[in-house]
Design an enzyme around this catalytic site. Sequence first.
Site, PDB file in Angstrom:
ATOM      1  N   GLY A   6     -24.511   4.816 -48.602  1.00 23.67           N
ATOM      2  CA  GLY A   6     -24.637   5.188 -50.012  1.00 23.67           C
ATOM      3  C   GLY A   6     -24.395   4.009 -50.935  1.00 23.67           C
ATOM      4  CG  ASN A   7     -23.802   4.848 -55.058  1.00 22.68           C
ATOM      5  OD1 ASN A   7     -24.977   4.577 -55.243  1.00 22.68           O
ATOM      6  ND2 ASN A   7     -23.256   5.983 -55.445  1.00 22.68           N
ATOM      7  CB  VAL A   8     -19.514   1.635 -51.123  1.00 23.00           C
ATOM      8  CG1 VAL A   8     -18.693   0.473 -50.575  1.00 23.00           C
ATOM      9  CG2 VAL A   8     -18.936   2.108 -52.457  1.00 23.00           C
TER      10      VAL A   8
ATOM     11  CE  LYS B 120      -7.832  10.984 -59.470  1.00 22.90           C
ATOM     12  NZ  LYS B 120      -8.370   9.748 -58.909  1.00 22.90           N
TER      13      LYS B 120
ATOM     14  N   GLY C  14     -22.027   5.818 -43.513  1.00 27.27           N
ATOM     15  CA  GLY C  14     -22.455   6.025 -44.903  1.00 27.27           C
ATOM     16  C   GLY C  14     -23.235   4.837 -45.424  1.00 27.27           C
TER      17      GLY C  14
HETATM   18  P1  NAD Z   1     -22.028   7.844 -51.896  1.00 24.79           P
HETATM   19  O1  NAD Z   1     -22.001   9.313 -52.069  1.00 24.79           O
HETATM   20  O2  NAD Z   1     -23.024   7.046 -52.620  1.00 24.79           O
HETATM   21  O3  NAD Z   1     -22.157   7.466 -50.339  1.00 24.79           O
HETATM   22  C1  NAD Z   1     -21.566   8.192 -49.314  1.00 24.79           C
HETATM   23  C2  NAD Z   1     -22.628   8.375 -48.252  1.00 24.79           C
HETATM   24  O4  NAD Z   1     -22.025   8.973 -47.098  1.00 24.79           O
HETATM   25  C3  NAD Z   1     -23.764   9.281 -48.685  1.00 24.79           C
HETATM   26  O5  NAD Z   1     -24.977   8.575 -48.568  1.00 24.79           O
HETATM   27  C4  NAD Z   1     -23.673  10.456 -47.714  1.00 24.79           C
HETATM   28  O6  NAD Z   1     -24.947  10.967 -47.384  1.00 24.79           O
HETATM   29  C5  NAD Z   1     -23.000   9.815 -46.529  1.00 24.79           C
HETATM   30  N1  NAD Z   1     -22.338  10.736 -45.604  1.00 24.79           N
HETATM   31  C6  NAD Z   1     -21.677  11.888 -45.852  1.00 24.79           C
HETATM   32  N2  NAD Z   1     -21.205  12.420 -44.713  1.00 24.79           N
HETATM   33  C7  NAD Z   1     -21.585  11.587 -43.724  1.00 24.79           C
HETATM   34  C8  NAD Z   1     -21.399  11.584 -42.321  1.00 24.79           C
HETATM   35  N3  NAD Z   1     -20.743  12.554 -41.669  1.00 24.79           N
HETATM   36  N4  NAD Z   1     -21.910  10.548 -41.607  1.00 24.79           N
HETATM   37  C9  NAD Z   1     -22.583   9.557 -42.216  1.00 24.79           C
HETATM   38  N5  NAD Z   1     -22.790   9.512 -43.554  1.00 24.79           N
HETATM   39  C10 NAD Z   1     -22.302  10.513 -44.274  1.00 24.79           C
HETATM   40  O7  NAD Z   1     -20.537   7.358 -52.242  1.00 24.79           O
HETATM   41  P2  NAD Z   1     -20.067   5.856 -52.478  1.00 24.79           P
HETATM   42  O8  NAD Z   1     -19.979   5.609 -53.942  1.00 24.79           O
HETATM   43  O9  NAD Z   1     -20.853   4.960 -51.600  1.00 24.79           O
HETATM   44  O10 NAD Z   1     -18.571   5.950 -51.972  1.00 24.79           O
HETATM   45  C11 NAD Z   1     -18.282   6.025 -50.583  1.00 24.79           C
HETATM   46  C12 NAD Z   1     -16.788   6.305 -50.424  1.00 24.79           C
HETATM   47  O11 NAD Z   1     -16.043   5.255 -51.040  1.00 24.79           O
HETATM   48  C13 NAD Z   1     -16.327   7.593 -51.089  1.00 24.79           C
HETATM   49  O12 NAD Z   1     -15.257   8.122 -50.335  1.00 24.79           O
HETATM   50  C14 NAD Z   1     -15.802   7.119 -52.439  1.00 24.79           C
HETATM   51  O13 NAD Z   1     -14.828   7.998 -52.969  1.00 24.79           O
HETATM   52  C15 NAD Z   1     -15.182   5.786 -52.049  1.00 24.79           C
HETATM   53  N6  NAD Z   1     -15.088   4.834 -53.165  1.00 24.79           N
HETATM   54  C16 NAD Z   1     -16.205   4.432 -53.819  1.00 24.79           C
HETATM   55  C17 NAD Z   1     -16.091   3.516 -54.861  1.00 24.79           C
HETATM   56  C18 NAD Z   1     -17.307   3.042 -55.585  1.00 24.79           C
HETATM   57  O14 NAD Z   1     -17.208   2.019 -56.307  1.00 24.79           O
HETATM   58  N7  NAD Z   1     -18.450   3.687 -55.449  1.00 24.79           N
HETATM   59  C19 NAD Z   1     -14.849   3.015 -55.236  1.00 24.79           C
HETATM   60  C20 NAD Z   1     -13.714   3.438 -54.543  1.00 24.79           C
HETATM   61  C21 NAD Z   1     -13.852   4.347 -53.489  1.00 24.79           C
END
Ligand code: NAD
Length: 444
Positions: free
Chosen positions: A235-237, A129, A233
Site C-alpha cells: 500500500g502507501n508505505v 489522542k 502489504g
Molecule cells: P495502506 O492501507 O495503504 O496499505 C496497507 C496494505 O496492506 C493494503 O494495500 C492492504 O490491501 C494490505 N493488506 C491488508 N491485509 C493484508 C494481508 N493479510 N496480507 C497482505 N496485505 C494485506 O496503509 P499504509 O498507509 O501503507 O500503512 C500501512 C501500515 O503502516 C498501517 O498499519 C498504518 O497504520 C501504518 N502507518 C502508516 C503511516 C503512513 O505514513 N502511511 C505512518 C505510520 C504508520
Amino acid sequence: MSTTDLLAISPTAFVAWLKEQGIRRFHLVLDPASGRVNASHEQLQPLADFINADTRDFMGHEGLFFQVAAEHDTLQGAFVHRTCRGQAAGGVRYWSYETMADYLRDGMRLAKGMTRKNALAGLWWGGGKGVMAHNPTQDKTDPTLRQDIYRDYGHLLSDLRGCYVTAEDVGTHVVDMANVFATTRFTTCIPAELGGSGNPSAPTARGVVSGMEAALEFANLGTLAGKTIAVQGMGNVGAPLIGFLFERGVARVIAADINAGLAERLRADLAGRLQPDQELETRVVTVDNHDILAEECDIVAPCATGATLNPRTIPGLKARIVCGAANNQLEDATRDDEALFQAGIIYVPDFLTNRMGIVNCANEAYGYVNNDEFIERHLERDWEHSVYQTALRVLNASRSSGRPPARTAMDLADELSLQPHPVFGHRGVRIIESLVADRWFDQN
Ligand code: NAD
C-alpha cells in the site's frame, strides 16, 4: 446508574443518558496532589473511579475531555496523556466501540502510545489522542454528517485552548481534517492546499529502511545490499519501501497484498529501475493469510495491519529481523515482544520506525523548506534521536538488560517524555488547570 452500568453501556446509550442528565460536555481530570482522577460532574464520578482503578491503560493521564456533537449523537473525546514536552499531539480516530469501558480504555492506551512515539522521536510534543465513537444508527459515509461532526470536533479543541493538537488517524481522512481546521487552529495534517504537509507515506517508508539498517548493524549483518526482504502489504508505505530497498541494493523482495492491482502498479513503477540481479516476486493473498511472514528471508516487514505478530505467526518466522511500518504489530505488547526476544529475532518496535507520519506533519505551523533538516535528521545516521540511532540504542540496551526491545523502547520513551519543553515548560498542565477553573464544559 451504577458504575458498572455506565461502563457496560455503549457510547450511543451513554450519549442518551448524558442528554437525560442535561450534560453536553464533561471532563475527567487528574489531581496532581492526590494522583486521582476527578469528574467534572458528580454523576460521572463512576467513570473517574473506573480509571483510577485501571492498571492496564491508565498511566497518570492529565485530562480527558468529552462532548456530544452538536447535532448528531456522537461521543467525541480528547485524551491528554502527558504534556511535559509540549502540547499533547496525536490523531483523531473514528471507530466503533461496544462499551464505554472499551472506549475509555482505547483512548487512554492510544494517548499513552503517542506520548511514547513523540518522545522517542525527540519531538517537542506531548502525547494525546482523539477518539470519536461511531454511532451505529448513523451512516458514517454521509458527507454532511462527517462535515458536521468534524467541525464540532474542531470547536471542542478550540475550547480546550490547545492542550491537545489533533491529526489524521484511522477512520479520519484528509477531507475531515479540512473540516477540523475550519473551526480550530489546534490541528496538523490538514490538506496540502490549505498549508498542510501532504502524504507522509514515503518518509514513513524511509524511516523503516533506517530501522532495518540499524538492526543489520546491531546484528553485524552488514548492509541491505544483497539481502532478501519479505514485505506484507504493497500500500502507501509498502510500495515506496520496496522501491527504496531496491535502491539500496536489496537482491530480492517477496511482497504480498490482498489487492491484485497494487502488485501490477508496483511492477509498472519499478519498470526499468531494477538491476539484472534484482528480483521482485509478488503474491495476491486472502486477508487472513500471513504466510509471507514465514518466508525464508533476512528481514520481514509488516506493512499491512496490526496484531500480525502473535503465537500463531511468531513460531514460523525464519527472518532474523522484523521491521515494518504497521501500527501495533504485536498482538499482545508484552507476550509477543518476549516471544520474539526469546526466539532470537530482532524486533525493531513499530512506534520507533513508523514515526515519520507524525514527524512529517509535526512542524507544519513553521512553514516549509527543501530538504527540511527537521525531517531529514530523523532519517540520517548521526542525530541522537534519529530512527537509526534510537533503534541502535534500544537494541543495545535490550541486549545488555535482557529485556525485550519494545519494553526497552517504552522505558526510554517514558523517561524522555518527562523532559519539560525548553521554552514552554509543562504548560499543558496549566492549560488544563485553567480549563477546570473556568468550567470550560459550561461553554456550548
Ligand atoms: P495502506 O492501507 O495503504 O496499505 C496497507 C496494505 O496492506 C493494503 O494495500 C492492504 O490491501 C494490505 N493488506 C491488508 N491485509 C493484508 C494481508 N493479510 N496480507 C497482505 N496485505 C494485506 O496503509 P499504509 O498507509 O501503507 O500503512 C500501512 C501500515 O503502516 C498501517 O498499519 C498504518 O497504520 C501504518 N502507518 C502508516 C503511516 C503512513 O505514513 N502511511 C505512518 C505510520 C504508520
